[in-house]
Design a protein around this motif. Sequence first.
Motif, PDB file in Angstrom:
ATOM      1  N   THR A  95       0.803 -11.217  12.349  1.00  0.00           N
ATOM      2  CA  THR A  95       0.013 -11.294  13.585  1.00  0.00           C
ATOM      3  C   THR A  95       0.493 -12.427  14.488  1.00  0.00           C
ATOM      4  O   THR A  95       0.557 -12.271  15.711  1.00  0.00           O
ATOM      5  N   ILE A 116      -0.849   4.476   1.029  1.00  0.00           N
ATOM      6  CA  ILE A 116      -0.191   5.040   2.215  1.00  0.00           C
ATOM      7  C   ILE A 116       0.910   5.932   1.654  1.00  0.00           C
ATOM      8  O   ILE A 116       1.749   5.484   0.864  1.00  0.00           O
ATOM      9  N   VAL A 173      -5.852  -0.632  10.458  1.00  0.00           N
ATOM     10  CA  VAL A 173      -4.704   0.032  11.082  1.00  0.00           C
ATOM     11  C   VAL A 173      -4.748   1.521  10.724  1.00  0.00           C
ATOM     12  O   VAL A 173      -5.160   1.889   9.618  1.00  0.00           O
ATOM     13  N   SER A 210     -13.881 -11.089   5.209  1.00  0.00           N
ATOM     14  CA  SER A 210     -13.115 -11.040   6.455  1.00  0.00           C
ATOM     15  C   SER A 210     -13.921 -11.649   7.597  1.00  0.00           C
ATOM     16  O   SER A 210     -13.437 -12.527   8.323  1.00  0.00           O
ATOM     17  N   THR A 232      -6.003 -13.154   4.558  1.00  0.00           N
ATOM     18  CA  THR A 232      -6.911 -12.475   3.643  1.00  0.00           C
ATOM     19  C   THR A 232      -6.095 -11.595   2.714  1.00  0.00           C
ATOM     20  O   THR A 232      -4.929 -11.292   2.973  1.00  0.00           O
ATOM     21  N   TYR A 248       0.817  -1.210   0.000  1.00  0.00           N
ATOM     22  CA  TYR A 248       0.000   0.000   0.000  1.00  0.00           C
ATOM     23  C   TYR A 248       0.853   1.263   0.000  1.00  0.00           C
ATOM     24  O   TYR A 248       0.402   2.325  -0.407  1.00  0.00           O
ATOM     25  N   VAL A 272      -2.812   3.743   9.681  1.00  0.00           N
ATOM     26  CA  VAL A 272      -2.153   4.292   8.482  1.00  0.00           C
ATOM     27  C   VAL A 272      -2.936   4.021   7.204  1.00  0.00           C
ATOM     28  O   VAL A 272      -2.626   4.600   6.159  1.00  0.00           O
ATOM     29  N   MET A 273      -3.943   3.145   7.245  1.00  0.00           N
ATOM     30  CA  MET A 273      -4.684   2.835   6.014  1.00  0.00           C
ATOM     31  C   MET A 273      -5.765   3.885   5.756  1.00  0.00           C
ATOM     32  O   MET A 273      -6.476   4.282   6.667  1.00  0.00           O
ATOM     33  N   PRO A 274      -5.890   4.287   4.486  1.00  0.00           N
ATOM     34  CA  PRO A 274      -6.993   5.205   4.180  1.00  0.00           C
ATOM     35  C   PRO A 274      -8.327   4.534   4.524  1.00  0.00           C
ATOM     36  O   PRO A 274      -8.496   3.337   4.297  1.00  0.00           O
ATOM     37  N   PHE A 329      -5.043  -4.962  12.930  1.00  0.00           N
ATOM     38  CA  PHE A 329      -3.993  -5.922  13.283  1.00  0.00           C
ATOM     39  C   PHE A 329      -4.477  -6.843  14.402  1.00  0.00           C
ATOM     40  O   PHE A 329      -4.187  -8.035  14.412  1.00  0.00           O
ATOM     41  N   TYR A 378      -5.812 -10.885   9.288  1.00  0.00           N
ATOM     42  CA  TYR A 378      -5.366  -9.504   9.151  1.00  0.00           C
ATOM     43  C   TYR A 378      -4.842  -9.245   7.755  1.00  0.00           C
ATOM     44  O   TYR A 378      -3.966  -9.956   7.268  1.00  0.00           O
ATOM     45  N   THR A 379      -5.415  -8.245   7.112  1.00  0.00           N
ATOM     46  CA  THR A 379      -4.788  -7.665   5.932  1.00  0.00           C
ATOM     47  C   THR A 379      -5.149  -6.190   5.939  1.00  0.00           C
ATOM     48  O   THR A 379      -6.272  -5.838   6.314  1.00  0.00           O
ATOM     49  N   PRO A 380      -4.209  -5.306   5.593  1.00  0.00           N
ATOM     50  CA  PRO A 380      -4.438  -3.881   5.842  1.00  0.00           C
ATOM     51  C   PRO A 380      -5.745  -3.324   5.263  1.00  0.00           C
ATOM     52  O   PRO A 380      -6.374  -2.466   5.869  1.00  0.00           O
ATOM     53  N   ALA A 381      -6.163  -3.835   4.104  1.00  0.00           N
ATOM     54  CA  ALA A 381      -7.348  -3.266   3.455  1.00  0.00           C
ATOM     55  C   ALA A 381      -8.649  -3.754   4.072  1.00  0.00           C
ATOM     56  O   ALA A 381      -9.718  -3.260   3.718  1.00  0.00           O
ATOM     57  N   LEU A 382      -8.600  -4.723   4.950  1.00  0.00           N
ATOM     58  CA  LEU A 382      -9.825  -5.380   5.427  1.00  0.00           C
ATOM     59  C   LEU A 382     -10.025  -5.362   6.924  1.00  0.00           C
ATOM     60  O   LEU A 382     -11.150  -5.417   7.401  1.00  0.00           O
ATOM     61  N   SER A 383      -8.953  -5.372   7.683  1.00  0.00           N
ATOM     62  CA  SER A 383      -9.103  -5.713   9.099  1.00  0.00           C
ATOM     63  C   SER A 383      -7.999  -5.058   9.919  1.00  0.00           C
ATOM     64  O   SER A 383      -6.951  -4.717   9.391  1.00  0.00           O
ATOM     65  N   LYS A 396      -6.464  -8.466  -0.618  1.00  0.00           N
ATOM     66  CA  LYS A 396      -7.208  -7.627  -1.559  1.00  0.00           C
ATOM     67  C   LYS A 396      -6.466  -7.632  -2.871  1.00  0.00           C
ATOM     68  O   LYS A 396      -5.254  -7.409  -2.906  1.00  0.00           O
TER      69      LYS A 396
END
Lengths: 454, 454
Positions: free
Chosen positions: A311, A55, B375, A408, A339, A49, B377-379, B441, B434-439, A341
């Motif tokens: 994690t 980011i 998280v 998710s 997961t 990202y 930092v993610m938009p 940490f 966990y993946t930044p775009a979905l969930s 994207k």
Amino acid sequence: MNPRKIVVVGGNAAGAAAAAKAARTDPSATVTLLEAGNFISTGTCELPYVLSGEISDYKKIVFFDEESFRIQKGVKVLTNSPVISLNRRKKEITFVREQKEEILGYDKLILSTGAKSRIPDIPEIIAETDEGRELQNFLPFKTVSNLLRVQEEVYSAKHKRVCIIGSGFIGLELCEAFKKLNFEIMLIEKMDQIFPSGETEAGKIFNELLREMNIRIFTNASKYKFRIKDSRITNLIIDGYDFEVDFVVNATGFIPQNRIALEAGLETGESGALRVNSKLQTSDPNIYAAGDNTENINLITRRPFYFPLATIAQKEGHIAGENATGGNNFMRPVIPAITLKCFDHYLGTVGLNTETAKKHFRNIKSVQTTHRNLVPVMPGSRGQWGKIIYAENGNILGASFIGGKEVSGLADIVSTAIRFSIPVTKLDETDYNYTPALSPFINILSILGRKAKS
Amino acid sequence: MNPRKIVVVGGNAAGAAAAAKAARTDPSATVTLLEAGNFISTGTCELPYVLSGEISDYKKIVFFDEESFRIQKGVKVLTNSPVISLNRRKKEITFVREQKEEILGYDKLILSTGAKSRIPDIPEIIAETDEGRELQNFLPFKTVSNLLRVQEEVYSAKHKRVCIIGSGFIGLELCEAFKKLNFEIMLIEKMDQIFPSGETEAGKIFNELLREMNIRIFTNASKYKFRIKDSRITNLIIDGYDFEVDFVVNATGFIPQNRIALEAGLETGESGALRVNSKLQTSDPNIYAAGDNTENINLITRRPFYFPLATIAQKEGHIAGENATGGNNFMRPVIPAITLKCFDHYLGTVGLNTETAKKHFRNIKSVQTTHRNLVPVMPGSRGQWGKIIYAENGNILGASFIGGKEVSGLADIVSTAIRFSIPVTKLDETDYNYTPALSPFINILSILGRKAKS
């Protein structure tokens, strides 16, 4: 009594968690964190990202520096300090700092040296490496330093053509990131399907998605060559084509980084990752291991496996840090759950895939279906695909879902079902919520549960 | 043997499911579905989205008409055919069609007469009703016909001022819909908080949200009056203000619609809903009941309760239809689970709220926290709030979440935990993805589970 000396080697998710937890559990201890690279405590999963620009700056995923970690966590941090050897008898490690060797004694040592990119079996690349040359534009993608190298190539590339080797989780995420950067993308997969660690059906869905995005896909790619000039790859030669490429990103997966531990005679498993007990002690009880250099126990097979995931690494760090300072915490067997994207498609996976399940269980069964994530009349309603693999007794072994962001939650429900032995035939007993803007009238897990019953 | 005669009264979620299932289970049976109103098989939960325009046309939520239901489901359908009496001895019902009374005999009868809006305790409205006048712009919101009346008012309103009575699920959804239609909104709640069926904390969050949307909120509203002229409400007089209003929508909740059943002497519970056994038989074994006129058993309290919800109604219809044609299916106790979208806030609730829990259990406990859904930092990363209520032994009694769309999955995980007796202290044992775009940490359920442990 002298204060306890704790040394942690490797400063990413596991190491940072271990050091912080050790210092918190025993405030009188001297905790030192050594990191070979420039950065500690970075976000690894977030790298794609930053590359894509979602980011805005790599600094956002470097959560601490030496100074802030020392002040906030009470840990002495030394970056750019690679450890070169471990003397278990003397309980000392030797590391290099500013080109000088230094020695540090420990009472307890925590090894969180992480993982490194697997090198694919490409003769040109192996030859170059053997001759001591480094291919300047053959780039791994695991650390912030790796990211910065890739970004250099991105900003200097004139033609914007990238070759990605490997179509697993990282490879698929990179496809999206490079597409956002307007790159022409060649994706090489040595197995016969895209996303080979997943279900065949999932591979087909991603294959179609990538084709729609005009990504050139080469599966079954065992015979391909790179043309190299001045230690740079300039062309990919495959299937009779000759493509110019600006650089190559290696996304063929990770292997544990355990040179020091191996040289010191610590036990490893088949994967080359360190074998630990449930307290995360290695075969030397004064040495703990945590993170991507460490084996896990798979809850489903009840056997050791290698599962490098941030994690899990962080959990392990926590536990190792606590135990190294006299605690008595333990690591539970793990259910793999990842997961992803990729463009507007979300994938949720949990447990074993069909192939792995077949290796460990006889007569495995599966159900799958396609459904909608919202009732069809709602704007944004879209297709979902789901598959559950289970044993003859109904125990769930694994599941995959592709659809919107709801995958998710679906994966987490299945993870809970596996953890607490809820059989597939009972998945339709949950009262799932329904509201038009959020959920379908009937949850896909109800449908799969009913299918498994009949 | 003569073909079995099945009559279903009421053609929405429960009735349509019952009739279709009966015809499918016993293809030789004569199945007749009677509906008092114009429409059968409509989407009730979708009504606010038709009002707001997100679903473009009410016809999209009328899934069948008489003819298509007959052809596709093998059921004879009569709309505009209100049933006026039930003769259990003769096994006959009397209904009105085209202003003539008709009689229909049955072997098995399924009552799915649904629910109607509760009339709030407002003297002016009761007086008008008592005098046989109908207030033309005091409108319920439960059926497609109700929606069409509200839409008439919407399109004819010059000033676009609506008063909504009740700030429960429907009231909150209507706030969003009317805001999208550029209405000035007055929201009346007789209890001391917005969203009185929920947690106090949730009420505060919604209160703030509605204020930001410039909705005038009147809680503790016991003393208010409507000015009425020519059978239309013209003004709301409250707290010393006098507001002109174009029309009033009544969202004070629903009560079971059981006149015929009561007159025929069928047993009801405290709520006025029909008492049924697990096979969904009423106190007359030849008469089944399904849907919003029927009591449920609450899995958590193990006691009957009234829970008018489309998904439950449809399940009941299915089961009643099967059993009425000789099947042997049963209805499980229910875990209440309702989700809601109000502007960009999503609410997921499951189980009991604190107040109800206190009535049934001693020494209830709770944990709550705020977290991030991604998280930071993610938009798109945003706040989540979550609360879990549990008994002393750790059994989960209920939970609420407010945040993004992920609340749906969170509520479903808790619903699964309640159903399969996973205690709150074990919620942190699941390996959440966990993946930044979905969930995030760390999943909020892990945090709540750990809080409950300590």
